[in-house]
Design an enzyme around this catalytic site. Structure first.
Site, PDB file in Angstrom:
ATOM      1  CB  SER A 159      -0.964  -0.041   1.186  1.00  0.00           C
ATOM      2  OG  SER A 159      -1.972   0.924   1.040  1.00  0.00           O
ATOM      3  CG  ASP A 183      -3.558  -3.368  -4.305  1.00  0.00           C
ATOM      4  OD1 ASP A 183      -3.491  -3.101  -5.516  1.00  0.00           O
ATOM      5  OD2 ASP A 183      -4.621  -3.306  -3.668  1.00  0.00           O
ATOM      6  CG  HIS A 268      -5.351  -2.725  -0.145  1.00  0.00           C
ATOM      7  ND1 HIS A 268      -4.662  -2.397  -1.300  1.00  0.00           N
ATOM      8  CD2 HIS A 268      -4.889  -1.866   0.820  1.00  0.00           C
ATOM      9  CE1 HIS A 268      -3.833  -1.394  -1.052  1.00  0.00           C
ATOM     10  NE2 HIS A 268      -3.943  -1.066   0.228  1.00  0.00           N
TER      11      HIS A 268
END
EC number: 3.1.1.34
Length: 475
Positions: A159, A183, A268
Site C-alpha cells: 500500500s 497493491d 487489498h
C-alpha cells in the site's frame, strides 16, 4: 633508564587514550548524522517472527553485530502501509515467516513507521517521502560502513509502503536489486510524477501486484496504472475471490462484526498473501499472461508464452525489463494455494437457420488423465449462427492431458414461449482448447460427425481427435 621507560609508557597510554577519544568522537558524530531518522529497523528472527526484539540503528555499528546481521546473505526489507490502529497487521509475521522459510539464512528487516502511518490518510501519504529517505539513508549507511552489496537488497512495500520503497530506491547511492509493490496505494499517487511514487527506475527490477483497483482512477484503494517493469492484475485487479459482499455477509453472520475491517481490506491485502503463496509453494507458481486488457484476457486471447508473454507471479518471477511496462493477468482461487489452470476454448456454432441469442449460460466439463473438472459455468454475451467464439475458463485442479469434454447449453432461468415452442440449437463439429500452463493445443471432435447442441437438453460430448504440443517459444 628507568625514568625513560616510564616516560615512554606514559606517552603510549596518552596516545592510546587520544585515539580512543577520537574514535568515540567520530562514533558520536556518526550517530548525530542519523539522529533525525524516525523510522526503526527491526531485524526479526526465524524463531520470533512477530516481535521487534533487536533494532539496527543507523550510525551505530555495534547494533549490527548485536542483532547478528548476516553480511553474506540477502536482505528483505518489509515496509507496511497506512494503519488505523497504530499496530502491525497480522500479515507482517506471516510474510516474515514465509521469507525465512524460503531463504533461511537471509535477513528480514521490518521497517517501523507506525507513528507516521497512523495519521489521517493524506498526512500519512505525505510522510512516505520521509520514510523513503529514512530507508535510503539506512541502506546507504550499510553499504558505506560494511560494504554490503545492494544487489542483495529486496524491498517489499504494501500500500503506502510500496511508494515509500520506491522513493527509497530512487535515493540510494546504487540501485537495490528488487522492489516488489504489493497493491501500491492509489489515492494521492495515481497521477503523481515518478519521483513521488513507485516507478520502474527505483530498482534493477520492479514487480507489482494490483489486487484492489475498483473505482475511478485516483479513488481506488490500489493504484490502477502500471508502475513497475511487470505489473500483474490477478482476477482483473478489481475484486478478489472470497472478498465479495455475499462472503462478507456470511462471515459477519458466523463471526460477528469484529472481522468487518478485514473484509474491507480483503482484496487489498490479497496481494501480500499471493506473494506469501509464491514463497511457500515454489514448486507450483501461479502463471500470469501479458494482455492488452482484461476484456481480451477474459476471451482467452492471451494465453501465449512466446517472447516473455507469460511469467511467474511472486518470488520466482522472471526479471524481464521491457521498455514499456508489461500488464499481465491471471485467475486465482479464493484461498491458498491460489494457483489455477487456464484454458482458451474456441467454438464455431453452425446452423441452417440464422439465430442470435444474447447472454447465454453454458457449462463445460473437462476430463483428463489425472482428474476432471465438471460443470464449469460461463456466459457468452452473444451466440449467433456461423460465428466462432473464444472464451477463458479455468480449473482449480490439474486434470492432466485433456481427453474429453462435455458442453451443455443451459435453460433460461425464466420461462420463454419461443424456447417452449421450438428448442434453439446449433451444430458443432469441433472444439479447440489451448492450455495456458502447458501451452498445448487440443482439438476435440464430436463423437458423431456433428453434435447438435440444444438449449436445455443433454450435453454434447467431444473426444480428442488431434493434439499439438507447443514449446514455450510457440504461439
Amino acid at each position: 633508564m628507568e625514568s625513560k621507560a616510564l616516560l615512554l609508557l606514559a606517552l603510549a597510554v596518552w596516545l592510546q587514550s587520544l585515539t580512543a577519544s577520537r574514535g568515540g568522537v567520530a562514533a558520536a558524530d556518526q550517530r548525530r548524522d542519523f539522529i533525525d531518522i524516525e523510522s526503526k529497523f527491526a531485524l526479526r528472527t526465524p524463531e520470533d517472527t512477530a516481535e521487534d526484539t533487536c533494532h539496527l540503528i543507523p550510525g551505530v555499528a555495534e547494533s549490527v553485530a548485536t542483532c547478528h546481521f548476516n553480511h553474506s546473505s540477502k536482505t528483505f526489507m518489509v515496509i507496511h502501509g497506512w494503519t488505523v490502529t497504530g499496530m502491525y497487521e497480522s500479515w507482517v509475521p506471516k510474510l516474515v515467516a514465509a521469507l525465512y522459510k524460503r531463504e533461511p539464512d537471509s535477513n528480514v528487516i521490518v521497517v517501523d513507521w507506525l507513528s507516521r502511518a497512523q495519521q489521517h490518510y493524506p498526512v500519512s501519504a505525505g510522510y512516505t517521502k520521509l520514510v523513503g529517505q529514512d530507508v535510503a539513508r539506512f541502506i546507504n549507511w550499510m553499504e558505506e560502513e560494511f560494504n554490503y552489496p545492494l544487489d542483495n537488497v529486496h524491498l517489499l512495500g504494501y500500500s503506502l509502503g510500496a511508494h515509500a520503497a520506491g522513493i527509497a530506491g530512487s535515493l540510494t547511492n546504487k540501485k537495490v536489486n528488487r522492489i516488489t509493490g504489493l497493491d501500491p496505494a492509489g489515492p494521492n499517487f495515481e497521477y503523481a510524477e515518478a519521483p513521488s511514487r513507485l516507478s520502474p527506475d527505483d530498482a534493477d527490477f520492479v514487480d507489482v501486484l494490483h489486487t484492489f483497483t475498483r473505482g475511478s482512477p485516483g479513488r481506488s484503494i490500489g493504484i490502477q496504472k502500471p508502475v513497475g517493469h511487470v505489473d500483474i492484475y490477478p482476477n482483473g485487479g478489481t475484486f478478489q475471490p472470497g472478498c465479495n459482499i455475499g462472503e462478507a455477509i456470511r462471515v459477519i453472520a458466523e463471526r460477528g462484526l469484529g472481522d468487518v475491517d478485514q473484509l474491507v481490506k480483503c482484496s487489498h491485502e490479497r496481494s501480500i498473501h499471493l506473494f506469501i503463496d509464491s514463497l511457500l509453494n515454489e514448486e507450483n507458481p501461479s502463471k500470469a499472461y501479458r494482455c492488452s486488457s482484461k476484456e481480451a484476457f477474459e476471451k482467452g486471447l492471451c494465453l501465449s508464452c512466446r517472447k516473455n508473454r507469460c511469467n511467474n507471479l511472486g518470488y520466482e518471477i522472471n526479471k524481464v525489463r521491457a521498455k514499456r511496462s508489461s500488464k499481465m493477468y491471471l485467475k486465482t482461487r479464493s484461498q491458498m494455494p491460489y494457483k489455477v489452470f487456464h484454458y482458451q476454448v474456441k467454438i464455431h456454432f453452425s446452423g441452417t437457420e440464422s439465430e442470435t441469442h444474447t447472454n447465454q449460460a453454458f457449462e463445460i466439463s473437462l476430463y483428463g488423465t489425472v482428474a476432471e473438472s465438471e460443470n464449469i459455468p460461463f456466459t457468452l454475451p452473444e451466440v449467433s449462427t456461423n460465428k466462432t467464439y473464444s472464451f477463458l475458463i479455468y480449473t482449480e485442479v490439474d486434470i492432466g492431458e485433456l481427453l474429453m469434454l462435455k458442453l451443455k447449453w443451459k435453460s433460461d432461468s425464466y420461462f420463454s414461449w419461443s424456447d417452449w415452442w421450438s428448442s434453439p440449437g446449433f451444430a458443432i463439429q469441433k472444439i479447440r482448447v489451448k492450455a495456458g500452463e502447458t501451452q498445448k493445443k487440443v482439438i476435440f471432435c464430436s463423437r458423431e460427425k456433428v453434435s447438435h447442441l440444444q438449449k436445455g437438453k443433454a450435453p454434447a460430448v467431444f473426444v480428442k481427435c488431434h493434439d499439438k504440443s507447443l514449446n514455450k517459444k510457440s504461439g
